[in-house]
Design an enzyme around this catalytic site. Structure first.
Site, PDB file in Angstrom:
ATOM      1  N   HIS A 180      41.342  -4.309 -29.223  1.00  0.00           N
ATOM      2  CA  HIS A 180      40.384  -5.171 -28.508  1.00  0.00           C
ATOM      3  C   HIS A 180      39.481  -4.355 -27.588  1.00  0.00           C
ATOM      4  O   HIS A 180      39.004  -4.857 -26.587  1.00  0.00           O
ATOM      5  CB  HIS A 180      41.101  -6.249 -27.686  1.00  0.00           C
ATOM      6  N   SER A 184      14.177  10.543 -24.991  1.00  0.00           N
ATOM      7  CA  SER A 184      13.390   9.329 -24.821  1.00  0.00           C
ATOM      8  C   SER A 184      11.966   9.722 -24.479  1.00  0.00           C
ATOM      9  O   SER A 184      11.737  10.780 -23.894  1.00  0.00           O
ATOM     10  CB  SER A 184      13.997   8.497 -23.700  1.00  0.00           C
TER      11      SER A 184
END
Ligand code: ARG
Length: 462
Positions: free
Chosen positions: A155, A276
């Site tokens: 999980h 970026s």
């Protein structure tokens, strides 16, 4: 001039011609088309269906075409209807009457079925090799990280300690199964459709076993209707490749997470990341993201193939021309993904400290703490509950199971002794899991050996 000009009195509309044409997709099978034709001509000669002299001329003519294509002296005419038409037209242009004899006892329906099988056989073998290269990188990297402890998750919550080797070897198993699945698909694909004719074979005394042998097939397709109608092999390969993409995308997702500053488990080499345009601090895992994203294309290819085949009556229908674009795209996509992914994994740096740090913080030894009590005679359910209480106490006090004092332990249960610290030591917890398939060094060593053994077995078979 069209192949079928005899029956038609009007030229086809140009737009319709373009719509009908498949040359832009199937020209990549030109080598397979020529090799298939050479085998067909040899069979026609052996069976006395065409004169030996003419068969020899056809063979030489086809070899010349192949040679000229490779040298660049001949280029594929993109105005041709498809690759089969182009090769036959070029042969006839060069040989005159003799060229027209090649298509005796053959139809484009069995010809295209043959070409696709031959082509995919080559692509499938290469894809298996590409996967083997990735598995080799995983085994090598695993060998370097048999003692690198990190949290295993369920999980996406820290669960129990594993090693990085153990984690990588899980992917090795997936990709080995993928190689097996591609191999299975190739094995079933290896039946030879030529001689099925348009659908009902032919009245000429052909020898399909001979052609099959020349082209390296295990047998001719047993039923001619099936021979020209079957595209199961495209579906099977696309399905196997879809699972490759499922596995790559799961791995890609983990790498993306691991590169984040929240994890910092790995750092990708500069050559496999991008910056970026605006944020100077960024180093983005583009390759992993693109691989994750491209999985959708391959599932789409599989769905296109299934939908195209569903409800098609026997035998050949033009719908089937759509098979190639889908299955070729699946092959191209997986091959491009592997070419980028494998070196990315090979060059990524592993941050052992960050992994160890994460392992220390998530109570991933809580199961071991409960198991300690069980070994001292407590029932597992009681132990589970008691340790749950200790974890809550730790969270409240900002402690870990390692930093709880013996007094605090004893307050929870008199069963605790000072040897509890040894039992919950992360290294002991990890290396104590020596069951077959587990994270302990002896177990990952066995897994690495097994992976390498399977790789060499598959290599020998190929
Ligand atoms: N270009 C066709 C294909 O890819 C070849 C078979 C054509 N046969 C036919 N009967 N029109 O499927």
């Amino acid at each position: 001039m069209k192949l079928w000009a005899g029956r038609f009195s009007k030229e086809a509309d140009k737009q319709l011609d373009d719509f009908n044409s498949s040359i832009s997709v199937d020209s990549r099978m030109i080598k397979e088309d020529i090799l298939g034709s050479i085998a067909h001509a040899a069979m026609l000669k052996k069976q006395g269906i065409i004169a030996p002299g003419e068969a020899d001329k056809i063979t030489a003519g086809l070899q010349d075409i192949l040679h000229d294509l490779q040298s660049g002296a001949l280029t594929v005419d993109m105005e041709a209807e498809d690759v089969h038409t182009f090769v036959e037209a070029t042969l006839t242009e060069r040989l005159g009457e003799t060229g027209k004899r090649l298509h005796t006892a053959r139809s484009r329906n069995d010809q295209v079925a043959l070409d696709v099988r031959l082509y995919l056989r080559g692509r499938g073998e290469q894809l298996k090799k590409d996967l083997a290269a990735l598995v080799t990188v995983l085994a090598d990297k695993a060998a370097q990280h048999q003692e690198t402890i990190l949290p295993g998750y369920t999980h996406l919550q820290r669960a129990q300690p594993v090693t990085f080797a153990h984690h990588l070897l899980a992917y090795a198993q997936m990709f080995l199964r993928d190689m097996g699945r591609i191999g299975d698909a190739l094995e079933r694909m290896n039946e030879m459709p030529l001689g099925s004719g348009a659908l009902a074979t032919t009245t000429y005394p052909i020898d399909r076993w001979y052609t099959a042998e020349l082209l390296g097939f295990s047998a001719p397709c047993a039923n001619s209707l099936d021979g020209v109608s079957d595209r199961d092999f495209c579906v099977e390969l696309a399905a196997a490749l879809s699972l490759v993409m499922v596995h790559l995308s799961r791995f890609a997702e983990e790498i993306i997470l691991w590169c984040s500053w929240e994890f910092r488990f790995v750092e990708l080499d500069d050559a496999f990341s991008t910056g970026s345009s605006i944020m100077p601090q960024k180093k983005n895992p583009d390759i992993a993201e693109l691989v994750r994203g491209k999985s959708g294309r391959v599932f789409g290819d599989l769905m296109a193939l299934l939908s195209m085949l569903k409800g098609l009556p026997l035998a050949y229908n033009k719908d089937m021309q759509e098979d190639k674009e889908a299955v070729f795209d699946a092959c191209d996509t997986v091959s491009a993904c592997l070419a980028a992914f494998t070196p990315m994994v090979r060059t990524m740096r592993v941050n052992k400290q960050a992994m160890r740090h994460a392992a220390a913080a998530g109570f991933i030894n809580a199961t071991d703490c409960a198991d300690y009590l069980v070994k001292k005679g407590m029932a597992f359910r009681d132990a589970y509950k008691l340790v749950g209480g200790l974890v809550a106490e730790c969270i409240e006090k900002g402690k870990t199971l390692e930093t709880l004092s013996l007094e605090e332990y004893k307050a929870a249960s008199p069963v605790f002794e000072s040897d509890v610290y040894e039992a919950i030591d992360l290294k002991n917890c990890t290396m104590g899991r020596g069951a077959y398939g587990g994270p302990a060094v002896e177990s990952t060593t066995a897994q690495i050996d097994l992976v390498r053994k399977k790789l060499s077995e598959m290599e020998e078979k190929a």
